[in-house]
Design a protein around this motif. Structure first.
Motif, PDB file in Angstrom:
ATOM      1  N   TYR A  57      -5.617  -1.524   6.423  1.00  0.00           N
ATOM      2  CA  TYR A  57      -5.232  -0.626   7.515  1.00  0.00           C
ATOM      3  C   TYR A  57      -6.112   0.618   7.590  1.00  0.00           C
ATOM      4  N   HIS A  58      -6.181   1.407   6.492  1.00  0.00           N
ATOM      5  CA  HIS A  58      -7.014   2.608   6.528  1.00  0.00           C
ATOM      6  C   HIS A  58      -7.922   2.698   5.301  1.00  0.00           C
ATOM      7  N   GLY A  59      -8.070   1.543   4.638  1.00  0.00           N
ATOM      8  CA  GLY A  59      -9.110   1.432   3.629  1.00  0.00           C
ATOM      9  C   GLY A  59      -8.826   2.032   2.267  1.00  0.00           C
ATOM     10  N   TRP A  60      -7.613   2.399   1.991  1.00  0.00           N
ATOM     11  CA  TRP A  60      -7.325   2.894   0.639  1.00  0.00           C
ATOM     12  C   TRP A  60      -7.635   1.774  -0.359  1.00  0.00           C
ATOM     13  N   CYS A  65       0.838  -1.191   0.000  1.00  0.00           N
ATOM     14  CA  CYS A  65       0.000   0.000   0.000  1.00  0.00           C
ATOM     15  C   CYS A  65       0.879   1.248   0.000  1.00  0.00           C
ATOM     16  N   HIS A  71       0.107   4.083   1.140  1.00  0.00           N
ATOM     17  CA  HIS A  71      -0.078   4.949   2.314  1.00  0.00           C
ATOM     18  C   HIS A  71       1.023   4.662   3.331  1.00  0.00           C
ATOM     19  N   ARG A  72       0.855   3.621   4.130  1.00  0.00           N
ATOM     20  CA  ARG A  72       1.895   3.363   5.130  1.00  0.00           C
ATOM     21  C   ARG A  72       2.469   1.963   5.021  1.00  0.00           C
ATOM     22  N   GLY A  73       2.282   1.359   3.823  1.00  0.00           N
ATOM     23  CA  GLY A  73       3.111   0.204   3.505  1.00  0.00           C
ATOM     24  C   GLY A  73       2.537  -1.177   3.715  1.00  0.00           C
ATOM     25  N   ALA A  74       1.291  -1.308   4.201  1.00  0.00           N
ATOM     26  CA  ALA A  74       0.767  -2.660   4.455  1.00  0.00           C
ATOM     27  C   ALA A  74       0.703  -3.471   3.150  1.00  0.00           C
ATOM     28  N   CYS A 115      -6.871  -1.868   1.113  1.00  0.00           N
ATOM     29  CA  CYS A 115      -5.908  -2.053   2.202  1.00  0.00           C
ATOM     30  C   CYS A 115      -6.641  -2.254   3.528  1.00  0.00           C
TER      31      CYS A 115
HETATM   32  S1  FES Z   1      -1.416   1.512   5.152  1.00  0.00           S
HETATM   33 FE1  FES Z   1      -2.808   1.083   3.582  1.00  0.00          FE
HETATM   34  S2  FES Z   1      -4.423   2.443   3.935  1.00  0.00           S
HETATM   35 FE2  FES Z   1      -2.977   2.967   5.457  1.00  0.00          FE
END
Ligand code: FES
Ligand SMILES: [Fe+2]
Lengths: 163, 444
Positions: free
Chosen positions: B109-112, B87, B89-92, B107
């Motif tokens: 984690y935060h739904g992107w 991802c 955003h922050r890598g998940a 994702c």
């Molecule tokens: S790490 Fe993927 S949406 Fe935040």
């Protein structure tokens, strides 16, 4: 699911239960020829790669032996150059929660094989199904043993023992 | 007198490959392993999957390219793309499933949410991210694409390097092994089927790649299964599965003259292929006069005509290695992908192919063949895996710094198809080619 639970559980035949215990004991004792003699002339020993795998013929298996291959497997243990059994394994099997199986003349159990070899301890855990047929002399032969490991679809190292 | 090389972690790969020998650090030094991941797996064309695994829009397949987790996905436009499974955003990691059907990759984690082509399509609660539109219109937060993707006859490869030789240049003469596999399928149709076999071993990734075209080892490594299979009575019941496996084990015991007379060919890119040691009388598959084999031949003639079919079936090729990490059997439809985990741990994943227009019995045979050649409980493979671990243990010792790869050296001959052919079938020519390629990747 609930229908299964509500149906009266079929009784476990103590003769079959004794054979499941004996089968395990013979493997742990490395009495492989005696172990093979417990199997029917048409039989299968099966360790699937998929949980609930339907067939050994359209999907790969960790092990799928018919009688001919099973004899070959046992014979290999007596060869001096079975490298994957040098040093040999020591095993102890746990058979528990033994109950009547899904088809007539079968058993189901929770099954664990603990193996120690070459300074490494491994565990094979799952459910084992044994199917039996009459041997014509009042006894039973194993017509099919199936071992579904909980990690059947994981990446596994070589399995050199009979499970 | 051997010159001592600098100590662990400070070896120069240029010095590690010499005429007919390789320094053991290539197999045991973690710093060399990291360098391999950068310089070889980070640049070479790596096989990802077959197009049948991503046959329709939305189908995806997640895998690794060296250290990099990637997703192969077919977009709504039908195009196959390869993106990092990460991802922006922050890598998940976006997907944990190996295969599946997706509309989007969302994702955890935060739904992107990312479209099948990697475009960041939706960011929940976008106003909180600050000034500017989320998702940004310039595509700066789209999934990162793997720069190069190519498809050779249905086999999908990618490279993490933006520049380099084309796939055709990279494959060179071993492209003909993919041709062999596809041409043997009626209608040219192949599909991955029958699940996957996976195995791991405690050894370096190169050990399995070196072994697959090693025609000298069966008589030693596989002695126990050869003997056990030879002594087996064929009157005992088999449902066909055991028969295929026992035939294959017996064939591993072919006389030395058979192995010596096989062809083995290697290319400048480090690839190699070996001739087939199966005679029709001892085929692990079916002999020519078998009704299934005859039906297969007829189906093939409908595709290619009689003359071309004859030509296709006359090719005798057992195994092909595409350096660094692919090994496949074109005639037996087994494909192995080698995934390095660490300097002394490797995972091999095997795929079996079905020919949808061939008699179904042939697929049943392939499943049995897969179990004996690539199954983790196989009577054959278990001795290979044990051997890799023993080599790794031996190479970790200080009882000698060099690995000898001289067998057949001096007899390598140029062939018209752009390969070098080993003097005999048991030449170590494929190892010399692999290490010449290794040295080039590692030093350039
Ligand atoms: S790490 Fe993927 S949406 Fe935040
Ligand atoms: Fe082997």
């Amino acid at each position: 699911m609930s229908a299964v639970l509500e149906a009266p559980p079929p009784a476990l035949d103590p003769a079959l239960a004794a054979l499941v215990i004996r089968e395990s004991a013979l493997l742990d004792a490395w009495k492989l020829e005696e172990w093979l003699a417990m199997y029917a002339p048409v039989c299968a020993y099966w360790v699937p790669t998929e949980w609930d795998q339907a067939s050994p013929h359209d999907t790969v298996s960790h092990i799928y032996d018919d009688r001919r291959l099973l004899e070959t497997r046992v014979r290999r243990f007596r060869h001096a150059m079975f490298h994957a059994q040098k040093p040999p394994s020591r095993t102890v099997r746990l058979v528990t929660n033994l109950r009547a199986g899904p088809v007539p003349n079968s058993t189901l159990c929770s099954y664990e094989v603990a193996e120690f070899r070459n300074n490494r301890h491994r565990r094979y855990v799952g459910r084992a199904t044994h199917e039996f047929e009459a041997d014509g002399a009042g006894g039973w032969l194993i017509s099919r043993k199936r071992f579904d490991m909980i990690d059947c679809d994981a990446v596994l190292d070589g399995i050199s023992i009979i499970l | 007198m051997d010159m001592p090389l600098p100590t662990r972690g400070r070896l120069d790969p240029a010095e590690m490959v010499q005429e007919g020998r390789v320094h053991r650090a290539a197999y045991v030094d973690p710093a060399i392993f990291e360098m391999e991941m950068d310089r070889i797996f980070g640049r070479a064309w790596l096989y990802l999957c077959h197009e049948s695994q991503v046959a329709t829009p939305g189908r995806f397949f997640a895998t690794q390219m060296g250290r990099e987790p990637v997703i192969v996905a077919r977009g709504r436009d039908g195009v196959i793309r390869v993106m990092f499974n990460r991802c922006t955003h922050r890598g998940a990691k976006l997907t944990m499933d190996e295969t599946g059907q997706a509309k989007r990759f969302v994702c955890c984690y935060h739904g992107w949410a990312f479209d099948l082509d990697g475009k960041l399509a939706e960011v929940p609660l976008p106003e909180g991210y600050g000034d500017g539109a989320y998702p940004p219109e310039d595509g700066s937060l789209d999934l990162v694409r793997v720069p190069r993707v190519e498809n050779y006859r249905g086999f999908i490869f990618a490279s993490l390097a933006a520049e380099g030789p084309t796939l055709a240049e990279f494959l060179g003469p071993v492209a003909s092994s993919f041709d062999d596999m596809v041409d043997r399928a009626p209608g040219g149709l192949l599909e991955v089927a029958g699940g996957v076999s996976r195995h791991a071993y405690d050894g370096n990734w190169k050990l399995v790649i070196e072994n697959h075209n090693d025609t000298l080892h069966p008589r030693f490594v596989h002695a126990s299964s050869v003997a056990a299979a030879r002594d087996q009575k064929d009157t005992v019941h088999s449902d066909g599965a055991g028969e295929v496996q026992i035939k294959q084990m017996r064939q591993n015991g072919a006389p030395a003259a058979v192995w010596e007379s096989l062809g083995i060919w290697a290319s400048a890119s480090g690839h190699s292929f070996m001739g087939d040691y199966h005679t029709d009388a001892h085929m692990a598959a079916r002999p020519a006069e078998d009704p299934v084999q005859m039906a297969y031949r007829k189906a093939l003639e409908e595709t290619h005509g009689v003359e071309r079919t004859e030509e296709i079936l006359s090719i005798q090729r057992f195994n092909t290695v595409v350096y660094p990490n692919l090994s496949f059997m074109s005639r037996f439809r087994q494909l192995r992908v080698v995934q390095p985990i660490s300097v002394n741990r490797t995972v091999v994943t095997t795929y079996t192919f079905r020919m949808p227009l061939a008699p179904p019995e042939m697929f049943r045979d392939s499943i049995a063949f897969a179990n004996v050649v690539n199954g983790v409980g196989s009577l054959v493979l278990t001795d290979d895996l044990e051997t890799y671990a023993r080599v790794q243990d031996g190479l970790a010792s200080q009882g000698g710094d060099w690995v000898d790869v001289k067998r057949g050296m001096g007899g390598d001959a140029n062939e018209a198809n752009g390969t070098l052919r080993g003097q005999t079938g048991t030449s170590e020519i494929h190892l010399r080619a692999q290490f010449a390629a290794w040295r080039r990747w590692m030093t350039a």
